[in-house]
Design a protein around this motif. Structure first.
Motif, PDB file in Angstrom:
ATOM      1  N   ARG A  64      32.148  32.247  69.132  1.00 41.91           N
ATOM      2  CA  ARG A  64      32.890  32.945  68.083  1.00 41.91           C
ATOM      3  C   ARG A  64      34.298  33.211  68.595  1.00 41.91           C
ATOM      4  NH1 ARG A  64      31.166  38.623  65.005  1.00 41.91           N
ATOM      5  NH2 ARG A  64      33.218  39.081  64.114  1.00 41.91           N
ATOM      6  N   THR A  65      35.284  32.724  67.871  1.00 43.48           N
ATOM      7  CA  THR A  65      36.652  32.835  68.359  1.00 43.48           C
ATOM      8  C   THR A  65      37.637  32.928  67.205  1.00 43.48           C
ATOM      9  OG1 THR A  65      38.348  31.760  69.738  1.00 43.48           O
ATOM     10  CG2 THR A  65      36.925  30.323  68.447  1.00 43.48           C
ATOM     11  N   ALA A  66      38.782  33.543  67.455  1.00 43.79           N
ATOM     12  CA  ALA A  66      39.868  33.570  66.480  1.00 43.79           C
ATOM     13  C   ALA A  66      40.544  32.203  66.448  1.00 43.79           C
ATOM     14  CB  ALA A  66      40.878  34.657  66.839  1.00 43.79           C
ATOM     15  N   ALA A  67      41.151  31.888  65.302  1.00 43.02           N
ATOM     16  CA  ALA A  67      41.853  30.621  65.155  1.00 43.02           C
ATOM     17  C   ALA A  67      43.310  30.775  65.601  1.00 43.02           C
ATOM     18  CB  ALA A  67      41.773  30.154  63.705  1.00 43.02           C
ATOM     19  N   TYR A  68      44.010  29.655  65.680  1.00 44.07           N
ATOM     20  CA  TYR A  68      45.385  29.626  66.143  1.00 44.07           C
ATOM     21  C   TYR A  68      46.282  29.181  64.997  1.00 44.07           C
ATOM     22  CZ  TYR A  68      43.106  29.984  70.599  1.00 44.07           C
ATOM     23  OH  TYR A  68      42.334  30.429  71.641  1.00 44.07           O
ATOM     24  N   LEU A  69      47.197  30.036  64.609  1.00 42.28           N
ATOM     25  CA  LEU A  69      48.044  29.746  63.466  1.00 42.28           C
ATOM     26  C   LEU A  69      49.005  28.600  63.789  1.00 42.28           C
ATOM     27  CD1 LEU A  69      48.824  30.644  60.592  1.00 42.28           C
ATOM     28  CD2 LEU A  69      50.513  32.173  61.642  1.00 42.28           C
ATOM     29  N   LEU A  70      48.937  27.533  62.996  1.00 41.65           N
ATOM     30  CA  LEU A  70      49.813  26.383  63.176  1.00 41.65           C
ATOM     31  C   LEU A  70      50.956  26.374  62.162  1.00 41.65           C
ATOM     32  CD1 LEU A  70      47.145  23.564  63.682  1.00 41.65           C
ATOM     33  CD2 LEU A  70      48.324  24.870  65.448  1.00 41.65           C
ATOM     34  N   TYR A  71      50.670  26.890  60.965  1.00 40.61           N
ATOM     35  CA  TYR A  71      51.656  26.802  59.886  1.00 40.61           C
ATOM     36  C   TYR A  71      51.353  27.870  58.842  1.00 40.61           C
ATOM     37  CZ  TYR A  71      53.414  25.093  55.343  1.00 40.61           C
ATOM     38  OH  TYR A  71      53.986  25.000  54.112  1.00 40.61           O
ATOM     39  N   TYR A  72      52.399  28.390  58.208  1.00 40.10           N
ATOM     40  CA  TYR A  72      52.222  29.189  57.004  1.00 40.10           C
ATOM     41  C   TYR A  72      53.435  28.983  56.107  1.00 40.10           C
ATOM     42  CZ  TYR A  72      55.380  32.707  59.040  1.00 40.10           C
ATOM     43  OH  TYR A  72      56.462  33.355  59.590  1.00 40.10           O
ATOM     44  N   GLY A  73      53.230  29.075  54.803  1.00 42.33           N
ATOM     45  CA  GLY A  73      54.337  28.869  53.873  1.00 42.33           C
ATOM     46  C   GLY A  73      53.880  28.963  52.435  1.00 42.33           C
ATOM     47  N   ASN A  74      54.824  28.703  51.512  1.00 39.79           N
ATOM     48  CA  ASN A  74      54.559  28.728  50.072  1.00 39.79           C
ATOM     49  C   ASN A  74      53.975  30.071  49.628  1.00 39.79           C
ATOM     50  OD1 ASN A  74      55.406  26.027  49.865  1.00 39.79           O
ATOM     51  ND2 ASN A  74      53.355  25.296  50.390  1.00 39.79           N
ATOM     52  N   LEU A  75      54.624  31.146  50.036  1.00 41.36           N
ATOM     53  CA  LEU A  75      54.177  32.476  49.632  1.00 41.36           C
ATOM     54  C   LEU A  75      54.331  32.651  48.124  1.00 41.36           C
ATOM     55  CD1 LEU A  75      53.210  35.339  50.435  1.00 41.36           C
ATOM     56  CD2 LEU A  75      55.637  35.967  50.662  1.00 41.36           C
ATOM     57  N   GLU A  76      53.273  33.122  47.492  1.00 38.56           N
ATOM     58  CA  GLU A  76      53.282  33.364  46.054  1.00 38.56           C
ATOM     59  C   GLU A  76      52.903  34.814  45.798  1.00 38.56           C
ATOM     60  OE1 GLU A  76      50.793  32.049  42.026  1.00 38.56           O
ATOM     61  OE2 GLU A  76      50.581  30.895  43.893  1.00 38.56           O
ATOM     62  N   THR A  77      53.654  35.477  44.930  1.00 38.83           N
ATOM     63  CA  THR A  77      53.357  36.869  44.586  1.00 38.83           C
ATOM     64  C   THR A  77      53.102  36.989  43.090  1.00 38.83           C
ATOM     65  OG1 THR A  77      55.711  37.377  44.292  1.00 38.83           O
ATOM     66  CG2 THR A  77      54.760  37.770  46.475  1.00 38.83           C
ATOM     67  N   ILE A  78      52.115  37.805  42.743  1.00 42.06           N
ATOM     68  CA  ILE A  78      51.807  38.090  41.351  1.00 42.06           C
ATOM     69  C   ILE A  78      51.894  39.589  41.144  1.00 42.06           C
ATOM     70  CG2 ILE A  78      50.041  37.983  39.555  1.00 42.06           C
ATOM     71  CD1 ILE A  78      48.997  35.450  40.801  1.00 42.06           C
ATOM     72  N   GLU A  79      52.698  39.968  40.191  1.00 41.58           N
ATOM     73  CA  GLU A  79      52.956  41.386  39.937  1.00 41.58           C
ATOM     74  C   GLU A  79      51.706  42.082  39.394  1.00 41.58           C
ATOM     75  OE1 GLU A  79      56.764  43.605  38.027  1.00 41.58           O
ATOM     76  OE2 GLU A  79      55.649  42.298  36.663  1.00 41.58           O
ATOM     77  N   ILE A  80      51.445  43.284  39.909  1.00 44.11           N
ATOM     78  CA  ILE A  80      50.354  44.129  39.414  1.00 44.11           C
ATOM     79  C   ILE A  80      50.996  45.290  38.654  1.00 44.11           C
ATOM     80  CG2 ILE A  80      48.366  45.554  40.014  1.00 44.11           C
ATOM     81  CD1 ILE A  80      48.223  44.009  42.655  1.00 44.11           C
ATOM     82  N   THR A  81      50.630  45.462  37.401  1.00 42.54           N
ATOM     83  CA  THR A  81      51.230  46.515  36.588  1.00 42.54           C
ATOM     84  C   THR A  81      50.177  47.480  36.069  1.00 42.54           C
ATOM     85  OG1 THR A  81      51.064  45.178  34.569  1.00 42.54           O
ATOM     86  CG2 THR A  81      53.103  44.996  35.856  1.00 42.54           C
ATOM     87  N   GLU A  82      50.624  48.676  35.765  1.00 47.39           N
ATOM     88  CA  GLU A  82      49.776  49.674  35.122  1.00 47.39           C
ATOM     89  C   GLU A  82      50.538  50.280  33.946  1.00 47.39           C
ATOM     90  OE1 GLU A  82      48.328  52.627  37.774  1.00 47.39           O
ATOM     91  OE2 GLU A  82      47.042  51.235  38.901  1.00 47.39           O
ATOM     92  N   THR A  83      49.828  50.504  32.879  1.00 51.47           N
ATOM     93  CA  THR A  83      50.429  51.082  31.679  1.00 51.47           C
ATOM     94  C   THR A  83      50.078  52.567  31.605  1.00 51.47           C
ATOM     95  OG1 THR A  83      50.284  48.973  30.509  1.00 51.47           O
ATOM     96  CG2 THR A  83      50.564  50.962  29.168  1.00 51.47           C
ATOM     97  N   VAL A  84      51.094  53.385  31.409  1.00 54.66           N
ATOM     98  CA  VAL A  84      50.928  54.836  31.356  1.00 54.66           C
ATOM     99  C   VAL A  84      51.402  55.349  29.996  1.00 54.66           C
ATOM    100  CG1 VAL A  84      51.568  57.047  32.400  1.00 54.66           C
ATOM    101  CG2 VAL A  84      51.264  55.022  33.837  1.00 54.66           C
ATOM    102  N   GLU A  85      50.587  56.169  29.334  1.00 57.11           N
ATOM    103  CA  GLU A  85      50.947  56.786  28.070  1.00 57.11           C
ATOM    104  C   GLU A  85      51.357  58.241  28.305  1.00 57.11           C
ATOM    105  OE1 GLU A  85      47.777  56.419  25.314  1.00 57.11           O
ATOM    106  OE2 GLU A  85      48.061  54.258  25.002  1.00 57.11           O
ATOM    107  N   THR A  86      52.467  58.639  27.751  1.00 52.74           N
ATOM    108  CA  THR A  86      52.949  60.008  27.871  1.00 52.74           C
ATOM    109  C   THR A  86      53.248  60.563  26.482  1.00 52.74           C
ATOM    110  OG1 THR A  86      55.214  59.222  28.158  1.00 52.74           O
ATOM    111  CG2 THR A  86      53.922  59.637  30.163  1.00 52.74           C
ATOM    112  N   GLN A  87      53.073  61.867  26.339  1.00 55.05           N
ATOM    113  CA  GLN A  87      53.340  62.537  25.067  1.00 55.05           C
ATOM    114  C   GLN A  87      54.798  63.004  25.054  1.00 55.05           C
ATOM    115  OE1 GLN A  87      50.078  61.631  23.401  1.00 55.05           O
ATOM    116  NE2 GLN A  87      51.149  63.243  22.319  1.00 55.05           N
ATOM    117  N   SER A  88      55.482  62.721  23.966  1.00 54.61           N
ATOM    118  CA  SER A  88      56.853  63.192  23.810  1.00 54.61           C
ATOM    119  C   SER A  88      56.883  64.311  22.779  1.00 54.61           C
ATOM    120  CB  SER A  88      57.765  62.047  23.372  1.00 54.61           C
ATOM    121  OG  SER A  88      57.326  61.496  22.150  1.00 54.61           O
TER     122      SER A  88
END
Length: 334
Positions: A64-88
Motif C-alpha cells: 500500500r503506497t501513495a502515488a507520485y504526481l506526474l501532471y495536473y491541469g485543466n482545472l474546472e470550477t462550477i459555481e455553487i449558489t444558494e437562494t435566500v428569501e428576505t422580507q421587505s
C-alpha cells in the motif's frame, strides 16, 4: 489551461513515497458570503512537490503506497449558489413583500491528474484509498481513467504532446477528477499495488500472501544485469522450497536509490540464511534449516579439533529484542 509538470524517472531506481494533502470542504456559515466570491485558481492549489529526477519505487508482493504526481491541469470550477428569501417592510409599517437573492457560496473543483505508481508489471488495482477512506470505485469520481500496468501502451494523450506510455512503469490518470468543494489541497490517494514475478525459474516464487525471498533476490540481481548463468540455481531452489515451507512471504517496496548489496542485506534480514559467491563464482544462497542433515561430523580422533576455535558473541552482537510493525493482510491498519 493545462499546466504540464516535468517528469523525472530513474528507471533502475527506487524511491520514497510522498504523501499528498487533504481536501478541505466547507460551505461557510449561515451568513451568505459576498457575491463577488472568486474560485481558487490552479496556481493557488497546494500540490505534492514534483521535481525532475524523482525516483519511482520498485515493489515486490502487495504494497500500500501513495502515488507520485506526474501532471495536473485543466482545472474546472462550477459555481455553487444558494437562494435566500428576505422580507421587505412596506410603507408606513404596512406589510411588505418577499425579496429573493442568489449568493455564490462556493465552487466545485475538477482537475485532470496523472500519477506514477511503481516500476515493473503490476496486477490490476482493486483497492484504493482517498484521504484514508477506502473506495470501491477505481474511478474515484472522475469522468474517466486510464490504468497502465507498466507493460501497456495506453496513456493520457490528451494531456499534452509531451505525454507518452512510460513503458516499464505503472501509472494511472484521471480525467475531470472531482476534488471537492472550496478546496485548497489535492487529495491524498493511496493504492494497494500488487506485483508478481515471472522471471525467476524457481520451484516456489509467488506465494499466497507475498513473494518468496529467494525469488526477490533473484529478480533484483536480474534487474541490474545478472545472467541466468550467474546463479547457483540449485541453491536458490533449495532456499525457496525451505522458506516457502516456513511461510516466509515478503511484501516490500524498495523506496530509494541504493546499491544491490544493501537491498539483498535487507531481504536476508527477514530470513535465516546466507548469501554469497560460491567457488564457481556464482551467486549462492544457503537457507539455515535446523533439521538439515550435517554436511560433516567432526571427529577428535581425526584431529578435527586441533585448530578449532569458537568465539562466543558478546551481548551487543546478539539479538535479544524484537520490535516490528504488524500490517494486516488487507492493508486496512498497522
Amino acid at each position: 489551461m493545462a499546466v504540464p509538470l516535468a517528469i523525472g524517472l530513474a528507471v533502475a531506481a527506487l524511491a520514497a513515497a510522498a504523501y499528498g494533502y487533504v481536501v478541505l470542504s466547507n460551505r461557510g456559515g449561515a451568513t451568505p458570503p459576498p457575491d463577488d466570491m472568486s474560485p481558487t485558481g490552479l496556481q493557488d492549489l497546494k500540490m505534492t512537490k514534483v521535481a525532475e529526477g524523482i525516483t519511482i519505487p520498485v515493489i515486490f508482493g502487495n504494497v500500500r503506497t501513495a502515488a507520485y504526481l506526474l501532471y495536473y491541469g485543466n482545472l474546472e470550477t462550477i459555481e455553487i449558489t444558494e437562494t435566500v428569501e428576505t422580507q421587505s417592510g412596506g410603507k408606513g409599517g404596512g406589510k411588505g413583500g418577499t425579496q429573493t437573492s442568489t449568493y455564490t457560496v462556493g465552487y466545485e473543483y475538477y482537475l485532470d491528474v496523472w500519477y506514477g505508481l511503481a516500476m515493473g508489471k503490476l496486477e490490476p488495482i482493486d483497492r484504493i484509498w482517498v484521504n484514508g477512506k477506502f473506495r470501491t470505485d477505481l474511478s474515484i469520481g472522475a469522468a474517466s481513467y486510464i490504468y497502465n500496468n507498466g507493460e501497456q501502451w495506453t496513456y493520457p494523450s490528451d494531456f499534452g504532446d509531451w505525454t507518452n506510455a512510460l513503458y516499464g512503469m505503472g501509472h494511472i490518470s484521471f480525467k475531470r477528477l472531482f476534488l471537492g468543494e472550496n478546496i485548497k489541497y489535492l487529495s491524498n490517494i493511496e493504492f494497494l499495488l500488487k506485483r508478481r514475478l515471472t522471471a525467476p525459474p524457481l520451484t516456489s516464487v509467488n506465494l499466497t500472501y507475498g513473494i518468496n525471498p529467494a525469488a526477490i533476490i533473484y529478480q533484483v540481481l536480474l534487474d541490474v544485469g545478472a545472467l541466468s548463468s550467474d546463479f547457483n540455481l540449485s541453491s536458490f531452489n533449495s532456499a525457496s522450497v525451505y522458506w516457502a515451507s516456513m511461510n516466509f512471504e515478503l511484501n516490500i517496496p524498495i523506496v530509494k536509490q541504493t546499491n544491490v548489496r544493501k537491498v539483498i542485506s535487507k531481504i536476508m534480514g527477514y530470513v535465516d540464511g546466507y548469501f554469497g559467491i560460491d567457488n564457481e563464482n556464482k551467486f549462492f544462497i544457503k537457507a539455515f534449516d535446523p533439521n538439515e542433515s550435517a554436511a560433516y561430523d567432526l571427529n577428535e580422533a581425526d584431529g578435527d579439533f586441533e585448530n578449532l576455535n569458537i568465539t562466543r558473541r558478546t551481548y551487543n552482537q546478539t539479538y535479544n529484542v524484537f520490535r516490528g510493525n504488524f500490517i494486516d493482510k488487507d492493508f486496512e491498519y498497522t
